[in-house]
Scaffold this motif. Structure first.
Motif, PDB file in Angstrom:
ATOM      1  N   ALA A 279      38.190 -83.908  -0.823  1.00 32.34           N
ATOM      2  CA  ALA A 279      37.244 -82.784  -0.786  1.00 32.34           C
ATOM      3  C   ALA A 279      37.146 -82.117  -2.150  1.00 32.34           C
ATOM      4  CB  ALA A 279      37.688 -81.771   0.266  1.00 32.34           C
ATOM      5  N   LEU A 280      38.243 -82.061  -2.840  1.00 33.27           N
ATOM      6  CA  LEU A 280      38.260 -81.398  -4.152  1.00 33.27           C
ATOM      7  C   LEU A 280      37.278 -82.061  -5.110  1.00 33.27           C
ATOM      8  CD1 LEU A 280      39.493 -79.294  -6.003  1.00 33.27           C
ATOM      9  CD2 LEU A 280      41.280 -80.945  -6.586  1.00 33.27           C
ATOM     10  N   VAL A 281      37.340 -83.374  -5.160  1.00 34.12           N
ATOM     11  CA  VAL A 281      36.485 -84.051  -6.119  1.00 34.12           C
ATOM     12  C   VAL A 281      35.062 -84.229  -5.608  1.00 34.12           C
ATOM     13  CG1 VAL A 281      37.635 -86.166  -5.416  1.00 34.12           C
ATOM     14  CG2 VAL A 281      36.146 -86.224  -7.380  1.00 34.12           C
ATOM     15  N   SER A 282      34.910 -84.497  -4.330  1.00 33.02           N
ATOM     16  CA  SER A 282      33.555 -84.776  -3.829  1.00 33.02           C
ATOM     17  C   SER A 282      32.792 -83.498  -3.503  1.00 33.02           C
ATOM     18  CB  SER A 282      33.625 -85.654  -2.579  1.00 33.02           C
ATOM     19  OG  SER A 282      34.126 -84.909  -1.490  1.00 33.02           O
ATOM     20  N   ARG A 283      33.478 -82.368  -3.464  1.00 31.09           N
ATOM     21  CA  ARG A 283      32.850 -81.100  -3.080  1.00 31.09           C
ATOM     22  C   ARG A 283      32.290 -81.124  -1.678  1.00 31.09           C
ATOM     23  NH1 ARG A 283      32.491 -78.345  -7.288  1.00 31.09           N
ATOM     24  NH2 ARG A 283      32.713 -79.218  -9.370  1.00 31.09           N
ATOM     25  N   LYS A 284      32.858 -81.992  -0.853  1.00 30.39           N
ATOM     26  CA  LYS A 284      32.473 -81.980   0.553  1.00 30.39           C
ATOM     27  C   LYS A 284      33.742 -81.992   1.391  1.00 30.39           C
ATOM     28  CE  LYS A 284      28.959 -84.850  -0.511  1.00 30.39           C
ATOM     29  NZ  LYS A 284      28.763 -86.277  -0.537  1.00 30.39           N
ATOM     30  N   SER A 285      33.985 -80.925   2.120  1.00 30.21           N
ATOM     31  CA  SER A 285      35.248 -80.847   2.850  1.00 30.21           C
ATOM     32  C   SER A 285      35.125 -81.398   4.260  1.00 30.21           C
ATOM     33  CB  SER A 285      35.720 -79.399   2.913  1.00 30.21           C
ATOM     34  OG  SER A 285      34.786 -78.610   3.620  1.00 30.21           O
ATOM     35  N   ARG A 286      33.908 -81.551   4.740  1.00 30.04           N
ATOM     36  CA  ARG A 286      33.670 -81.921   6.141  1.00 30.04           C
ATOM     37  C   ARG A 286      34.431 -80.976   7.085  1.00 30.04           C
ATOM     38  NH1 ARG A 286      30.377 -85.959   5.920  1.00 30.04           N
ATOM     39  NH2 ARG A 286      30.248 -86.050   8.170  1.00 30.04           N
ATOM     40  N   LEU A 287      34.466 -79.743   6.670  1.00 27.30           N
ATOM     41  CA  LEU A 287      35.126 -78.707   7.448  1.00 27.30           C
ATOM     42  C   LEU A 287      34.080 -77.641   7.731  1.00 27.30           C
ATOM     43  CD1 LEU A 287      38.126 -78.362   8.207  1.00 27.30           C
ATOM     44  CD2 LEU A 287      38.383 -76.897   6.210  1.00 27.30           C
ATOM     45  N   ILE A 288      34.014 -77.206   8.972  1.00 29.67           N
ATOM     46  CA  ILE A 288      33.091 -76.121   9.315  1.00 29.67           C
ATOM     47  C   ILE A 288      33.934 -74.947   9.767  1.00 29.67           C
ATOM     48  CG2 ILE A 288      31.149 -75.388  10.739  1.00 29.67           C
ATOM     49  CD1 ILE A 288      30.362 -77.776   9.186  1.00 29.67           C
ATOM     50  N   SER A 289      33.665 -73.804   9.196  1.00 26.89           N
ATOM     51  CA  SER A 289      34.466 -72.656   9.542  1.00 26.89           C
ATOM     52  C   SER A 289      33.779 -71.854  10.642  1.00 26.89           C
ATOM     53  CB  SER A 289      34.696 -71.863   8.263  1.00 26.89           C
ATOM     54  OG  SER A 289      34.395 -70.544   8.419  1.00 26.89           O
ATOM     55  N   ALA A 290      34.559 -71.392  11.611  1.00 24.83           N
ATOM     56  CA  ALA A 290      34.001 -70.644  12.741  1.00 24.83           C
ATOM     57  C   ALA A 290      34.831 -69.399  12.983  1.00 24.83           C
ATOM     58  CB  ALA A 290      33.969 -71.513  14.001  1.00 24.83           C
TER      59      ALA A 290
END
Lengths: 338, 338
Positions: free
Chosen positions: A63-74
């Motif tokens: 996630a750090l390098v791709s800038r995509k965490s695939r995490l959704i915060s709720a």
DNA sequence: GATCAGGATGAATGCGCTATCAGCTTCGCA
DNA sequence: TGCGAAGCTGATAGCGCATTCATCCTGATC
């Protein structure tokens, strides 16, 4: 600790898998993200190495390098309330199907707690965020806007959402309840609620409309406590003993409270709906099955969650959204309690 | 997107804050992790820069290098069931107070779904993991052991936990229920359950003990569906119509089902507890407030969550634990339904 | 046989942060 | 005046991965 560690002293990384399989770290990365880019034989060796070592990729680094965490915060006020948990469940199910995980926090009802939670969540660099309600601190709004991620606000509608909102009008709901009461011939009314912000707005709208229609001011019990059956029973007791409530329609801020009011009424030998009518809110599963079945304002919690997920996914995937405000409405379901 | 981005084109990092405040990135890091290490003046300038830019530190990068994510992973079958949500709430509250966030997923009841969820969670490198139940796939056990983090299994006890377990014996609970039934003079019994694994073990233990004590085999309705009031009503109907159940004690796998059974019995004009006795499970809030109040097996869900958090925190902080198995027991609470 | 497209792989780079070690002041005290 | 201790700060080195660009091979085409 649970473990004796991995295979060796050091932890297993893609580079280690690569060494085992006789390829470079990059090839391992490719094998995992898009197997078609790697030859069948290489893929087999890499998979063997992974099985052998029990390798689990480090999503933090990815996630750090791709800038995509695939995490959704709720963020929800509480998960023990079926109101929010059913919504989060539907939301999470849709998101999980699309490969996202949910970082869930309870914020309670204090806005400053929400602000802290938002900061903590943003520090994990989620790909999107789901909030409950449309009232947030100015600082919260600012950091959210600065984060540059899609945001959906749930359970309410406003003309000026941070980004997206999915809900319904609590004012309209309160007025619909008051119209129902007046149309059904109730000349007296009472309001029982748990004190949360949206319940207050339904209550105020109910009171105003009921006054317009009947000239009467509803009595009111603010429990200031999480809704529960016991609180509902208590509410009717207080209504009778403190305000001298002698009959009419009781509009409760949740079905659970309504069920408590009904239970207490039955225990006191009061006839429903002849002597008192009870109107719930939410149309939870039990509402249709208790005796008498609850008349209630029905809100589709799963649809709220699903729609919120759908809207966020559109944003994430860059699809256009013609109108960022989704009013899913409500329905008055007449059963036997009013 | 919600945003026009940060201040500039690039995103705000500690290095950017440092530039604004006239210090290096390292000093910014120190100012945030331990302000006492930084001079008062520097601290002020850094804080101003942070306020000005709306900087939110990137916890992914921090976790990657420090090997501490301050993330606790939690897996439950469902969050819409109060049984699990109350436990997770207590668990999360304790963890949050200690600076941890919860990554929560629903696993449903299929073991292979749990395995997938475990892998996904481990990829986020949590500092500890909470699982529901003590039955996990061999692969799940293996990766969990390999992850080298503390693990707690909840809602059950076993002599061979992966690491820690906090719960109670479902066999003992079933037997206690059967003993209660026999002691109270019931000569017939029926079992109503939702089909989940732990309910099945309570049921089996009840059946065996009840048979020993009375020589009678209990009737059984397996609903194979999430517990709900409607399912409880259905269960009594089926019990009467399919098995010819004519009276005795009905042991339900949850209070919600018990409440449904009671409701259906009342609708049919059956007297409780004279004609049928109803024994619930869980001692949820409403159990004490419905009419008649439910006799039930009480389990302290909050205590389970709290104890699980406490045990994990001990492990994380390296404190010794003399026995990794925490049996929190249960209590039979006699009220009016049996 | 020369040329080139396409597939498979690797080397190098850096995401944003913490950990470590080293350098610079300042101050107290001999 | 010198010198060590203490306080503050910076340079450097990764963490484990995805991205980019370069390289090598194979086989098809003229």
């Amino acid at each position: 600790m649970a473990a004796g560690g991995g295979d060796k002293g050091g932890r297993v990384t893609m580079a280690a898998i690569g060494r085992l399989a006789g390829v470079s770290q990059v090839t391992v990365s490719r094998a995992l993200s898009d197997p078609s880019k790697v030859s069948a034989d290489t893929l087999r060796r890499i998979r063997e190495a992974i099985d052998q070592t029990g390798f689990v990729p480090n999503a933090l680094a990815g996630a750090l390098v791709s800038r995509k965490s695939r995490l959704i915060s709720a963020l929800v006020p509480s998960i023990t309330s079926i109101v929010y948990s059913a919504m989060v469940q539907a939301f999470g199910e849709r998101m999980r199907a699309k490969g996202y995980q949910i970082l869930l926090s309870e914020t309670g009802s204090a806005p400053e707690d929400e602000e802290d939670a938002i900061m903590l969540h943003l520090s994990r660099r989620p790909d999107a965020m789901m909030l409950t309600g449309i009232h947030h601190s100015p600082k919260a709004r600012k950091v959210l806007l600065g984060a540059g991620i899609p945001v959906v606000e749930l359970w309410d509608v406003t003309e000026s959402p941070i980004d997206l909102c999915v809900g319904f009008s609590h004012g309209a709901a309160g007025r619909a309840a008051a119209d129902f009461a007046a149309d059904a011939g109730y000349r007296r009314a009472a309001l029982v609620h748990a004190g949360d912000e949206r319940a207050l707005r339904r209550k105020d709208a109910f009171a105003e409309r009921f006054r317009q229609r009947t000239g009467q001011d509803p009595a009111e019990i603010n429990l200031n406590a999480p809704a529960s059956l016991g609180q509902g029973r208590l509410a009717l007791s207080r209504l009778i003993e403190e305000t001298g409530f002698g009959g009419g329609l009781i509009f409760c801020s949740s079905d659970l409270l309504a069920h408590g009011v009904v239970t207490e009424a039955q225990a006191r030998g009061l006839r429903i709906p002849q002597e008192i009518g009870v109107l719930g809110f939410g149309d939870q599963e039990f509402a249709a099955h208790v005796e008498p079945a609850l008349t209630t304002l029905s809100v589709d919690r799963e649809a709220l969650g699903r729609q919120a997920a759908e809207a966020l996914l559109c944003r994430i995937e860059g699809e256009p959204i013609d109108r960022p405000i989704f009013d899913l409405g409500f329905k008055l379901v007449r059963r036997d309690s009013a």
